[in-house]
Design an enzyme around this catalytic site. Structure first.
Site, PDB file in Angstrom:
ATOM      1  NE  ARG A 189      11.449  15.243  18.945  1.00 34.85           N
ATOM      2  CZ  ARG A 189      12.035  14.845  17.825  1.00 34.85           C
ATOM      3  NH1 ARG A 189      12.215  13.569  17.616  1.00 34.85           N
ATOM      4  NH2 ARG A 189      12.459  15.710  16.936  1.00 34.85           N
TER       5      ARG A 189
ATOM      6  NE  ARG B 108      11.699   8.265  12.255  1.00 36.11           N
ATOM      7  CZ  ARG B 108      12.514   8.007  11.250  1.00 36.11           C
ATOM      8  NH1 ARG B 108      12.699   8.918  10.315  1.00 36.11           N
ATOM      9  NH2 ARG B 108      13.142   6.851  11.168  1.00 36.11           N
TER      10      ARG B 108
ATOM     11  CG  ASP C  19      20.685   9.705  17.358  1.00 37.56           C
ATOM     12  OD1 ASP C  19      19.838   9.469  16.475  1.00 37.56           O
ATOM     13  OD2 ASP C  19      21.891   9.940  17.100  1.00 37.56           O
TER      14      ASP C  19
ATOM     15  CE1 TYR D 182      25.235   9.457  11.048  1.00 35.56           C
ATOM     16  CE2 TYR D 182      25.650   7.637  12.545  1.00 35.56           C
ATOM     17  CZ  TYR D 182      24.847   8.262  11.611  1.00 35.56           C
ATOM     18  OH  TYR D 182      23.662   7.690  11.239  1.00 35.56           O
TER      19      TYR D 182
ATOM     20  NE  ARG E 143      15.755   3.591  13.379  1.00 33.24           N
ATOM     21  CZ  ARG E 143      16.432   4.671  13.763  1.00 33.24           C
ATOM     22  NH1 ARG E 143      15.844   5.576  14.526  1.00 33.24           N
ATOM     23  NH2 ARG E 143      17.678   4.865  13.364  1.00 33.24           N
TER      24      ARG E 143
END
Lengths: 357, 357
Positions: free
Chosen positions: A43, A34, A79, A154, A30
């Site tokens: 973004r 963010r 993702d 998921y 990661r």
């Protein structure tokens, strides 16, 4: 039909192949995303999934942390659910929540009609081509896919889950259905990874985010065969294969049997202990890890101590012949509220660590 | 000044003392609460924390699962943050989110001025008195408190946290402050537990929800001394002391050194393996656990198999002298969407299992 570059002294790839790298190799899970202000800017107004399918954004976001932190690898921005989306399955990533499925997959009908990915994902290929044009020849590009168990969770839960209870109930109560679902997911994941390999990634990581929620017994029966199928299928690519999951201390040995050359280790297990468990199950591997991501918020002195300890544990494992290399990484992904400057500093400290030879 | 009843053949207490119980004892963490429709009815319009401080509700909610499921113990309905609230600290439990602090505790000033609980909590005492009036003499009442690390995390983070990074950063970057915070929390937790002990609970469980987020090294340095202080302080009560945390496979040995007679084990580690780790660290203990709560949603056949396997693993540990008893429980709390009928059925199956002697 690979476009693979010829890397020169790329520390990550050398380490992943069990050779002595020119310096301590490091990348951070990661690292793209963010924690970086330039990521948040780019973004703005663009959804997560859209950004994963736009070659310009994919490339820019993947490269941002490489430029800023001087890490030895870029990790493809993506993702877990991208291959599902590419296959035409209804999924959206809801900010603050995560991937949410249009309709959960729970019955035989749901499973047999689940769309599969059977072709190249052009947008991803194009993004990778752009990334490779900018990377130095000693910087690797690592491809990425979620493992079938994590994808299945998921799909079955319909979204992120704290306890994965519907998924576990399905595997135990209707094992035939479970195995059908896993068999149906494997080709999509392979197709997604082959898109990346054919476009030229230098290594791949299969990320089983939720595997640590399973006991070893359940992991071996319901998950391992399918992760192994994926690694088997990728063997002919001849690029290093990395496997990682969080909270997997009980199943490190079992996970290593799936066949990756490099085993990611979360921060809960010291690398030398992890190495013994892995070696017992499937022989010595290259270790990847394992700084607690929270330590990036604890200041320079603490970072230095913890990085030194981890490198020492990895050297011990290599001296004991329970590991054949070490790639520095976190024990999980960069936390969103981490100061970018601390990440850059950590990379400098890690690069100043000696290499075992 | 204890009001403790004289229990007669209470299987949980017999097992907790290392004696042979008259049947396989069982209770379930979070058996009281959201899985029961009668709980949802009684809580309508009443906040979580209010219900923890109303003796009538406390008693009724604690007793609901005992009546319905025929478990061998009631677990006091409470929340980790109840002693903080009782001490006058600003905290609320936000539905769907969890405990949220009015102001987080992060500086020296925050810590030295943190209110402490130094007296009996009358409402809790009254609730316990009511509960004991209704319980049969073979049914135990288990008291409950959160461990200091878990409370500290809520205070430092200001609410529930996925990664506990501020907490970990504090312990590493400012260890003196961290130790002060832990020292300040211990007396409140002890006061809260003595309220329960003096009111007559038959055993206590110290619940370290988040301990599994720590490496063994960090756990030993920053947490173990304080959990041990609590168990030391409770020794004179002469009632069984239980210790539990989730995802604690790496620190089971260290946690057992805190001094509890009964060690709760999460579902990730088979009980016989857990018993070996515990015995190596601090000698044989009574085991509590460890059915994966998701299995309560997988149907009768699967429940039977998994319960039989777990009892067999516990018997093996006892035969190997690495455990001196077994109390059946889940490996974590009852999940909110579990059918109450499945819980009742699981208790019946467990009660039909033979006892090791």
């Amino acid at each position: 039909m690979t476009a693979r570059r010829r890397l020169q002294d790329a520390p990550i790839i050398d380490a992943a192949r069990g050779e002595t790298p020119s310096r301590m190799p490091v990348w951070f899970m990661r690292q793209a995303g963010r924690s970086l202000p330039e990521y948040r800017t780019i973004r703005e107004g663009i959804s997560m999934l859209d950004s994963c399918f736009r070659p310009d954004l994919l490339s820019e976001i993947t490269l941002q942390p490489v430029r800023r932190h001087n890490v030895d690898a870029a990790i493809l921005f993506s993702d877990i659910v991208v291959p599902l989306k590419a296959a035409g399955i209804g999924v959206d990533i809801v900010p603050g929540r995560g991937p949410v499925m249009e309709s959960p997959v729970r019955t035989k009908e749901d499973i047999v009609s689940l769309a599969q990915l059977d072709s190249e994902v052009i947008e991803i290929s194009e993004g990778i081509t752009r990334i490779l044009q900018e990377l130095r020849s000693d910087q690797a590009l690592i491809g990425f896919a979620g493992a079938p168990f994590t994808l299945a969770s998921y799909l079955v839960e319909g979204g992120p889950s704290k306890n994965h209870e519907r998924t576990k109930a399905l595997m135990h109560a209707e094992p035939e259905l479970w195995h059908q679902l896993m068999e149906r997911l494997v080709p999509s994941i392979c197709a997604f990874l082959w898109t990346q390999i054919d476009a030229g990634v230098d290594a791949v990581q299969l990320f089983d985010s939720w595997a640590g929620f399973l006991s070893e017994r359940d992991y071996r029966e319901f998950v391992l065969p399918y992760s192994r199928q994926i690694f088997d299928e990728l063997r002919s690519s001849n690029i290093p294969r990395i496997h990682f999951g969080v909270g997997t201390s009980e199943i490190l040995g079992a996970m290593s049997e799936a066949g990756a050359e490099v085993m990611g280790v979360d921060w809960r297990v010291p690398l030398d202990q992890a190495a013994r468990r892995i070696t017992e199950a499937s022989g010595p591997k290259v270790l990847q890890g394992n700084l607690d991501p929270a330590i990036l918020q604890a200041g320079t002195q603490v970072m230095r101590q913890e990085i030194a300890r981890i490198c020492e544990e990895a050297r011990r494992a290599q001296a004991e012949h329970t590991a054949c290399g070490h790639i520095f990484n976190l024990g999980h992904g960069v936390l969103p509220n981490t100061a970018p400057e601390a990440i850059t500093e950590a990379v400098e400290i890690i690069h100043s660590e000696g290499v075992f030879h």
